[in-house]
Write a protein that holds these residues in place. Structure first.
Motif, PDB file in Angstrom:
ATOM      1  N   GLN A 295      -1.185  -4.255   4.508  1.00  0.00           N
ATOM      2  CA  GLN A 295      -0.837  -4.378   5.919  1.00  0.00           C
ATOM      3  C   GLN A 295       0.617  -4.027   6.193  1.00  0.00           C
ATOM      4  O   GLN A 295       0.976  -3.738   7.335  1.00  0.00           O
ATOM      5  CB  GLN A 295      -1.127  -5.805   6.401  1.00  0.00           C
ATOM      6  CG  GLN A 295      -2.605  -6.140   6.448  1.00  0.00           C
ATOM      7  CD  GLN A 295      -2.852  -7.544   6.979  1.00  0.00           C
ATOM      8  OE1 GLN A 295      -1.970  -8.394   6.931  1.00  0.00           O
ATOM      9  NE2 GLN A 295      -4.053  -7.772   7.490  1.00  0.00           N
ATOM     10  N   VAL A 296       1.456  -4.063   5.176  1.00  0.00           N
ATOM     11  CA  VAL A 296       2.883  -3.859   5.414  1.00  0.00           C
ATOM     12  C   VAL A 296       3.443  -2.603   4.754  1.00  0.00           C
ATOM     13  O   VAL A 296       4.531  -2.155   5.121  1.00  0.00           O
ATOM     14  CB  VAL A 296       3.704  -5.078   4.925  1.00  0.00           C
ATOM     15  CG1 VAL A 296       3.341  -6.305   5.728  1.00  0.00           C
ATOM     16  CG2 VAL A 296       3.477  -5.326   3.429  1.00  0.00           C
ATOM     17  N   GLN A 297       2.728  -2.002   3.790  1.00  0.00           N
ATOM     18  CA  GLN A 297       3.317  -0.895   3.046  1.00  0.00           C
ATOM     19  C   GLN A 297       2.241  -0.088   2.350  1.00  0.00           C
ATOM     20  O   GLN A 297       1.156  -0.596   2.061  1.00  0.00           O
ATOM     21  CB  GLN A 297       4.282  -1.441   1.980  1.00  0.00           C
ATOM     22  CG  GLN A 297       5.274  -0.435   1.425  1.00  0.00           C
ATOM     23  CD  GLN A 297       6.441  -0.192   2.354  1.00  0.00           C
ATOM     24  OE1 GLN A 297       7.102  -1.129   2.772  1.00  0.00           O
ATOM     25  NE2 GLN A 297       6.699   1.055   2.681  1.00  0.00           N
ATOM     26  N   THR A 298       2.541   1.194   2.106  1.00  0.00           N
ATOM     27  CA  THR A 298       1.700   2.035   1.268  1.00  0.00           C
ATOM     28  C   THR A 298       2.430   2.276  -0.046  1.00  0.00           C
ATOM     29  O   THR A 298       3.619   2.593  -0.055  1.00  0.00           O
ATOM     30  CB  THR A 298       1.380   3.371   1.955  1.00  0.00           C
ATOM     31  OG1 THR A 298       0.695   3.119   3.178  1.00  0.00           O
ATOM     32  CG2 THR A 298       0.490   4.236   1.069  1.00  0.00           C
ATOM     33  N   PHE A 299       1.710   2.137  -1.165  1.00  0.00           N
ATOM     34  CA  PHE A 299       2.308   2.227  -2.491  1.00  0.00           C
ATOM     35  C   PHE A 299       1.608   3.286  -3.326  1.00  0.00           C
ATOM     36  O   PHE A 299       0.414   3.563  -3.135  1.00  0.00           O
ATOM     37  CB  PHE A 299       2.176   0.895  -3.243  1.00  0.00           C
ATOM     38  CG  PHE A 299       2.793  -0.281  -2.564  1.00  0.00           C
ATOM     39  CD1 PHE A 299       4.110  -0.638  -2.806  1.00  0.00           C
ATOM     40  CD2 PHE A 299       2.045  -1.060  -1.676  1.00  0.00           C
ATOM     41  CE1 PHE A 299       4.679  -1.733  -2.184  1.00  0.00           C
ATOM     42  CE2 PHE A 299       2.598  -2.161  -1.052  1.00  0.00           C
ATOM     43  CZ  PHE A 299       3.925  -2.503  -1.297  1.00  0.00           C
ATOM     44  N   VAL A 300       2.344   3.867  -4.273  1.00  0.00           N
ATOM     45  CA  VAL A 300       1.744   4.559  -5.413  1.00  0.00           C
ATOM     46  C   VAL A 300       1.676   3.549  -6.545  1.00  0.00           C
ATOM     47  O   VAL A 300       2.671   2.874  -6.851  1.00  0.00           O
ATOM     48  CB  VAL A 300       2.572   5.783  -5.833  1.00  0.00           C
ATOM     49  CG1 VAL A 300       2.109   6.311  -7.189  1.00  0.00           C
ATOM     50  CG2 VAL A 300       2.462   6.891  -4.788  1.00  0.00           C
TER      51      VAL A 300
END
Length: 410
Positions: A295-300
């Motif tokens: 909900q707060v960030q997109t990560f690899v």
């Protein structure tokens, strides 16, 4: 018989031997180029294992060299890069285009109608399957063959190149082994259900197809296709070969699952999460790479052979859509990550942001946003493909039809 150096070594021994069993007429000799196709990205997700891992070093930073529109039509599939470093594009109108390393157009061949993902063959022929169920092989000089396939039309998985120079082409429910020279059908089988849009795989001497339901089928030409197991849900973007007898995929965008195709046993590789995994995954050794959207960030993220998360690098704010019917959150279409031999990852978020994550988790975003979403269709994705063109060079292909080339050292 010409025998090029094979770019990657996966021996389809069973498939190859059957495909080469065609009777030859000594009075009408033919030249064949055999082997798997060469190039830095000659087929979907790099090779017939669909591991999305390149031996070429990805750039550590992204500096734009050039950007150009590849025509008025957009892209619905990822381009390829052949052994000459030329970019091979099939646009939404079914036009086949070759670009040089400066973005200049080298050739343009109309294929006729909307087309699915392309693959290269050993002799440089580009093969696609149209949405009307026709396999088309073409080179820069024009169309080489057209072969009508059976089964349900409307789009199928990406074709699978073979070591004998042929190809397995598919509609939504039929697999066909085609001669790479003239497109003649050597073997075919019908599957009991519709396949997903990912890509055909090669594993354990079989052609592997993934159904929309997550069921996995294996086929040795000349025999019936058999059910090998199920991922237990919808596969996002296609499956990947994890090892010789195991596949891995993002399932229902909530978990990463491996499937033992000898025993038909699915095994979750990740603990429950709050968020969504974005597939398809890339595989380097025993490490699995994907994107994770919360909900707060997109990560690899990177997950080791024991199922432990060993890398989490924040790359952007999340991009989701919320339907007006019950507030259901749906992840937008997206391109899968790619990885090089050292563990450097190239990523693209659903809204078109691209960048690099080095093995230590340091993020280097592109200085611009090369691809902007141009629609709200269910299949719409800002970035259609990431692919290496040379050491330290990354190509970004946009839904709009724009092709951008970045460099930055390896």
């Amino acid at each position: 018989m010409k025998r090029p150096i094979v770019f990657f070594a996966l021996a389809l021994t069973i498939v190859g031997s059957i495909a080469l069993a065609e009777k030859m007429d000594p009075r009408r000799p033919k030249d064949f180029t055999v082997g798997l196709p060469k190039g830095s990205w000659p087929t979907a997700r790099m090779d017939v294992r669909r591991r999305a891992m390149t031996d070429l070093a990805l750039p550590r930073t992204l500096k734009k060299e050039w950007s150009r529109a590849s025509g008025a039509a957009g892209l619905e599939t990822s381009p390829l890069v052949d052994e000459k470093g030329e970019i091979v594009i099939v646009n939404a109108r079914g036009e086949l285009i070759w670009l040089d390393d400066k973005g200049g157009e080298l050739a343009h061949v109309p294929l006729g109608g909307a087309a699915g993902p392309p693959t290269l063959l050993a002799d440089g022929t580009v093969v696609i399957v149209s949405t009307s169920g026709e396999a088309v092989g073409a080179q820069k000089t024009g169309v080489r063959f057209r072969t009508r396939l059976g089964g349900a039309t409307g789009g199928g998985p990406a074709p699978l190149p073979l070591e004998d120079g042929g190809v397995v082409a598919a509609t939504a429910s039929e697999l066909d082994v085609l001669d790479g020279h003239d497109g003649s059908v050597r073997a075919r089988t019908l599957l009991p259900e519709s396949m997903s849009g990912g890509a055909l795989l090669a594993a354990a001497g079989k052609v592997i197809a993934i159904a929309a339901s997550g069921v996995v089928y294996g086929w040795v030409p000349g025999r019936d296709a058999t059910r090998l197991g199920s991922f237990g849900g919808q596969v996002d973007g296609g499956a990947t070969v994890y090892d010789d007898h195991t596949l891995v995929a993002v399932v229902d965008v909530t978990r990463i699952v491996t499937l033992d195709i000898d025993r038909g046993v699915p095994v979750p590789r990740t603990a429950p999460i709050v968020g969504f995994y974005l597939g398809p995954v890339a595989v380097r050794g025993k490490t699995i790479y994907a994107m994770l959207e919360t909900q707060v960030q997109t990560f690899v993220v990177a997950i080791d052979g024991a199922g432990q998360e060993i890398l989490r690098a924040a790359v952007s704010a999340p991009v989701v859509t919320t339907s007006g019917d019950g507030g259901v959150v749906t992840v937008l279409p997206h391109a899968g990550v790619i990885v090089d031999a050292k563990g450097t990852v190239a990523y693209a978020t659903p809204d078109g942001q691209t960048g690099i994550v080095d093995p230590a988790g340091v993020v280097s975003p592109a200085p611009d946003v090369p691809c902007l979403r141009i629609g709200t269709r269910a299949r719409s994705s800002a970035v259609q493909g990431l692919l290496p063109a040379a050491a330290g060079v990354l190509i970004v292909a946009c839904e709009s039809g724009t092709i951008a080339r970045y460099s930055g050292g390896g």
